[in-house]
Write an enzyme that holds these catalytic residues in place. Structure first.
Site, PDB file in Angstrom:
ATOM      1  N   HIS A 175      -3.741   0.548  -3.956  1.00  0.00           N
ATOM      2  CA  HIS A 175      -3.130  -0.454  -4.830  1.00  0.00           C
ATOM      3  C   HIS A 175      -3.587  -0.202  -6.261  1.00  0.00           C
ATOM      4  O   HIS A 175      -4.778  -0.073  -6.508  1.00  0.00           O
ATOM      5  CB  HIS A 175      -3.594  -1.863  -4.426  1.00  0.00           C
ATOM      6  CG  HIS A 175      -3.075  -2.338  -3.108  1.00  0.00           C
ATOM      7  ND1 HIS A 175      -1.873  -2.960  -2.976  1.00  0.00           N
ATOM      8  CD2 HIS A 175      -3.605  -2.288  -1.873  1.00  0.00           C
ATOM      9  CE1 HIS A 175      -1.668  -3.283  -1.702  1.00  0.00           C
ATOM     10  NE2 HIS A 175      -2.711  -2.877  -1.010  1.00  0.00           N
ATOM     11  N   MET A 200      -0.616  -7.142   7.745  1.00  0.00           N
ATOM     12  CA  MET A 200      -1.692  -8.045   7.320  1.00  0.00           C
ATOM     13  C   MET A 200      -1.375  -8.739   5.995  1.00  0.00           C
ATOM     14  O   MET A 200      -2.281  -9.161   5.280  1.00  0.00           O
ATOM     15  CB  MET A 200      -3.000  -7.255   7.185  1.00  0.00           C
ATOM     16  CG  MET A 200      -3.397  -6.484   8.432  1.00  0.00           C
ATOM     17  SD  MET A 200      -4.843  -5.454   8.127  1.00  0.00           S
ATOM     18  CE  MET A 200      -4.822  -4.386   9.580  1.00  0.00           C
ATOM     19  N   SER A 201      -0.106  -8.848   5.651  1.00  0.00           N
ATOM     20  CA  SER A 201       0.240  -9.450   4.346  1.00  0.00           C
ATOM     21  C   SER A 201       1.560 -10.203   4.478  1.00  0.00           C
ATOM     22  O   SER A 201       1.929 -10.627   5.567  1.00  0.00           O
ATOM     23  CB  SER A 201       0.367  -8.339   3.297  1.00  0.00           C
ATOM     24  OG  SER A 201       1.476  -7.512   3.572  1.00  0.00           O
ATOM     25  N   HIS A 238      -6.484   4.275   7.760  1.00  0.00           N
ATOM     26  CA  HIS A 238      -5.861   3.780   6.526  1.00  0.00           C
ATOM     27  C   HIS A 238      -5.264   4.951   5.741  1.00  0.00           C
ATOM     28  O   HIS A 238      -4.201   4.814   5.115  1.00  0.00           O
ATOM     29  CB  HIS A 238      -6.905   3.024   5.695  1.00  0.00           C
ATOM     30  CG  HIS A 238      -6.353   2.404   4.435  1.00  0.00           C
ATOM     31  ND1 HIS A 238      -5.288   1.518   4.441  1.00  0.00           N
ATOM     32  CD2 HIS A 238      -6.707   2.552   3.126  1.00  0.00           C
ATOM     33  CE1 HIS A 238      -5.018   1.142   3.187  1.00  0.00           C
ATOM     34  NE2 HIS A 238      -5.861   1.761   2.380  1.00  0.00           N
ATOM     35  N   ASN A 257       3.085   3.514  11.030  1.00  0.00           N
ATOM     36  CA  ASN A 257       2.492   3.994  12.287  1.00  0.00           C
ATOM     37  C   ASN A 257       3.042   3.115  13.393  1.00  0.00           C
ATOM     38  O   ASN A 257       3.529   2.015  13.117  1.00  0.00           O
ATOM     39  CB  ASN A 257       0.956   3.852  12.240  1.00  0.00           C
ATOM     40  CG  ASN A 257       0.526   2.432  11.913  1.00  0.00           C
ATOM     41  OD1 ASN A 257       0.458   2.050  10.741  1.00  0.00           O
ATOM     42  ND2 ASN A 257       0.280   1.628  12.931  1.00  0.00           N
ATOM     43  N   TYR A 312      -7.762 -11.139   4.366  1.00  0.00           N
ATOM     44  CA  TYR A 312      -8.930 -10.470   4.973  1.00  0.00           C
ATOM     45  C   TYR A 312      -9.978 -10.045   3.951  1.00  0.00           C
ATOM     46  O   TYR A 312     -11.096  -9.713   4.319  1.00  0.00           O
ATOM     47  CB  TYR A 312      -8.501  -9.266   5.838  1.00  0.00           C
ATOM     48  CG  TYR A 312      -7.819  -8.137   5.105  1.00  0.00           C
ATOM     49  CD1 TYR A 312      -8.517  -7.300   4.232  1.00  0.00           C
ATOM     50  CD2 TYR A 312      -6.471  -7.885   5.295  1.00  0.00           C
ATOM     51  CE1 TYR A 312      -7.880  -6.266   3.562  1.00  0.00           C
ATOM     52  CE2 TYR A 312      -5.827  -6.856   4.632  1.00  0.00           C
ATOM     53  CZ  TYR A 312      -6.542  -6.050   3.769  1.00  0.00           C
ATOM     54  OH  TYR A 312      -5.907  -5.032   3.107  1.00  0.00           O
ATOM     55  N   GLU A 313      -9.606 -10.061   2.670  1.00  0.00           N
ATOM     56  CA  GLU A 313     -10.601  -9.728   1.647  1.00  0.00           C
ATOM     57  C   GLU A 313     -11.536 -10.906   1.391  1.00  0.00           C
ATOM     58  O   GLU A 313     -12.499 -10.781   0.646  1.00  0.00           O
ATOM     59  CB  GLU A 313      -9.901  -9.331   0.346  1.00  0.00           C
ATOM     60  CG  GLU A 313      -9.133  -8.029   0.455  1.00  0.00           C
ATOM     61  CD  GLU A 313      -8.382  -7.696  -0.819  1.00  0.00           C
ATOM     62  OE1 GLU A 313      -9.016  -7.234  -1.774  1.00  0.00           O
ATOM     63  OE2 GLU A 313      -7.157  -7.916  -0.857  1.00  0.00           O
ATOM     64  N   HIS A 338      -5.357 -10.026  -0.292  1.00  0.00           N
ATOM     65  CA  HIS A 338      -5.146 -10.285   1.141  1.00  0.00           C
ATOM     66  C   HIS A 338      -6.147 -11.335   1.632  1.00  0.00           C
ATOM     67  O   HIS A 338      -7.264 -11.409   1.133  1.00  0.00           O
ATOM     68  CB  HIS A 338      -5.372  -9.012   1.969  1.00  0.00           C
ATOM     69  CG  HIS A 338      -4.501  -7.862   1.585  1.00  0.00           C
ATOM     70  ND1 HIS A 338      -4.807  -7.026   0.535  1.00  0.00           N
ATOM     71  CD2 HIS A 338      -3.336  -7.406   2.111  1.00  0.00           C
ATOM     72  CE1 HIS A 338      -3.853  -6.094   0.426  1.00  0.00           C
ATOM     73  NE2 HIS A 338      -2.955  -6.304   1.369  1.00  0.00           N
ATOM     74  N   SER A 351       0.822  -1.220   0.000  1.00  0.00           N
ATOM     75  CA  SER A 351       0.000   0.000   0.000  1.00  0.00           C
ATOM     76  C   SER A 351       0.853   1.267   0.000  1.00  0.00           C
ATOM     77  O   SER A 351       1.710   1.433   0.875  1.00  0.00           O
ATOM     78  CB  SER A 351      -0.865   0.060   1.264  1.00  0.00           C
ATOM     79  OG  SER A 351      -1.639  -1.084   1.381  1.00  0.00           O
ATOM     80  N   ALA A 391       3.319  -2.144   4.060  1.00  0.00           N
ATOM     81  CA  ALA A 391       3.148  -1.093   5.064  1.00  0.00           C
ATOM     82  C   ALA A 391       2.730  -1.811   6.344  1.00  0.00           C
ATOM     83  O   ALA A 391       1.916  -2.736   6.290  1.00  0.00           O
ATOM     84  CB  ALA A 391       2.048  -0.135   4.613  1.00  0.00           C
TER      85      ALA A 391
HETATM   86  N1  HPA Z   1      -1.293  -3.147  12.014  1.00  0.00           N
HETATM   87  C1  HPA Z   1      -1.506  -4.015  10.997  1.00  0.00           C
HETATM   88  N2  HPA Z   1      -1.329  -3.686   9.724  1.00  0.00           N
HETATM   89  C2  HPA Z   1      -0.908  -2.444   9.449  1.00  0.00           C
HETATM   90  C3  HPA Z   1      -0.665  -1.495  10.460  1.00  0.00           C
HETATM   91  C4  HPA Z   1      -0.874  -1.880  11.817  1.00  0.00           C
HETATM   92  O1  HPA Z   1      -0.678  -1.089  12.770  1.00  0.00           O
HETATM   93  N3  HPA Z   1      -0.261  -0.358   9.842  1.00  0.00           N
HETATM   94  C5  HPA Z   1      -0.250  -0.626   8.506  1.00  0.00           C
HETATM   95  N4  HPA Z   1      -0.630  -1.894   8.262  1.00  0.00           N
END
Ligand code: HPA
Length: 275
Positions: free
Chosen positions: A62, A212-213, A248, A236, A86-87, A84, A31, A114
């Site tokens: 994306h 998450m990837s 996001h 973050n 989660y999709e 992903h 991302s 990310a």
């Molecule tokens: N957690 C999970 N996935 C993420 C985060 C996070 O804090 N930041 C960007 N992708």
């Protein structure tokens, strides 16, 4: 032929027909991290939706296409966006692009993402070379019958990220005046940002970052005998570590700000990968 294998073959044949010379290196751009594509010349792009059986990601940030081009002496395939778990995709679908690359002839995977920082020495914008992973998803792409044409039933995972590629990337970073961190990436299924209690427990497991990837792709690439290199952009600090709530949009903005340094670094690195 299993359905999965024949679908992979169909997708790989389609892509091969459209791109001409075969790339040996593929990169997955996470991302907001699409900047690396601009470093290539002589590019051809194929929207994912045109590739047979290819899982199309629905996440913003994306581009949703495969771009093949030239970087130094290499032809490189870059995936701008990824599916992903989660999709709602199965792990086999999440791993589809990786195995497709293998069938095209790719032997080196460069993966970016990310993610959230857990290690308190990090800050938003930190780039972290992934040394190892912890799979926190309830599945992985190897569950189910094994297709020996893709890889062995019980693949070794003692060096999921090539130590040689890590050393090369560190040298490149140093010569560009960059000082990336190194650490362990925990792959959380998402799509919600973790709770503070989850982050405390993931920290106790030894993770430096959470996202998450990346883990399914790493497992599939190792299974298929490819060498892997992965880097995270800490967009973050994880829940409970940073003072504000997640968004996001903020993740994308921080990734986009770091994307230029990452692009400079990875393009120098990829150019130096031995043929
Ligand atoms: N957690 C999970 N996935 C993420 C985060 C996070 O804090 N930041 C960007 N992708």
């Amino acid at each position: 032929m299993s359905d999965y294998y024949s679908q992979l073959n169909e997708a790989a044949s389609y892509v091969k027909e459209r791109i001409g010379d075969i790339p040996k290196i593929a990169a997955v751009l996470g991302s907001g991290l699409g900047g690396l594509v601009q470093e290539m010349s002589d590019t051809v792009s194929i929207p994912y939706s045109e590739i047979p059986h290819y899982p199309v990601s629905t996440v913003s940030g994306h581009a949703g296409q495969l771009t093949v081009g030239v970087l130094g002496n290499h032809r490189v395939a870059m995936m701008e966006g990824r599916p992903h778990f989660y999709e709602g995709y199965t792990m086999k679908q999440v791993a589809f692009p990786t195995y497709m690359m293998r069938l095209i002839g790719v032997d080196t995977m460069v993966i970016t993402n990310a993610c959230g920082g857990i290690n308190r020495s990090f800050e938003p914008g930190t780039l972290m070379i992934i040394e190892d992973f912890i799979n926190l998803a309830p599945s992985n792409p190897l569950i189910g019958a094994n297709d020996e044409r893709l890889g062995p039933r019980f693949p070794d995972m003692s060096e999921p990220y090539s130590l040689e590629l890590i050393a090369l990337a560190e040298n490149c970073a140093e010569s560009l005046g960059l000082s990336p961190a190194k650490g362990v990436y925990a792959g959380f299924p998402g799509p919600y940002f973790e709770t503070a209690a989850e982050i405390r427990s993931i920290a106790n497991m030894g993770a430096d970052a959470v996202g998450m990837s990346t883990v399914p792709e790493t497992i599939a690439a190792n299974h298929a005998g490819m060498q892997c290199f992965a880097v995270s952009c800490i967009t973050n600090m994880a829940t409970g570590i940073q003072a504000h709530k997640h968004s996001h949009e903020r993740v994308l903005a921080t990734a986009q700000a770091a994307s230029a340094d990452l692009g400079r670094w990875l393009s120098a690195f990829i150019r130096q990968i031995p043929a």
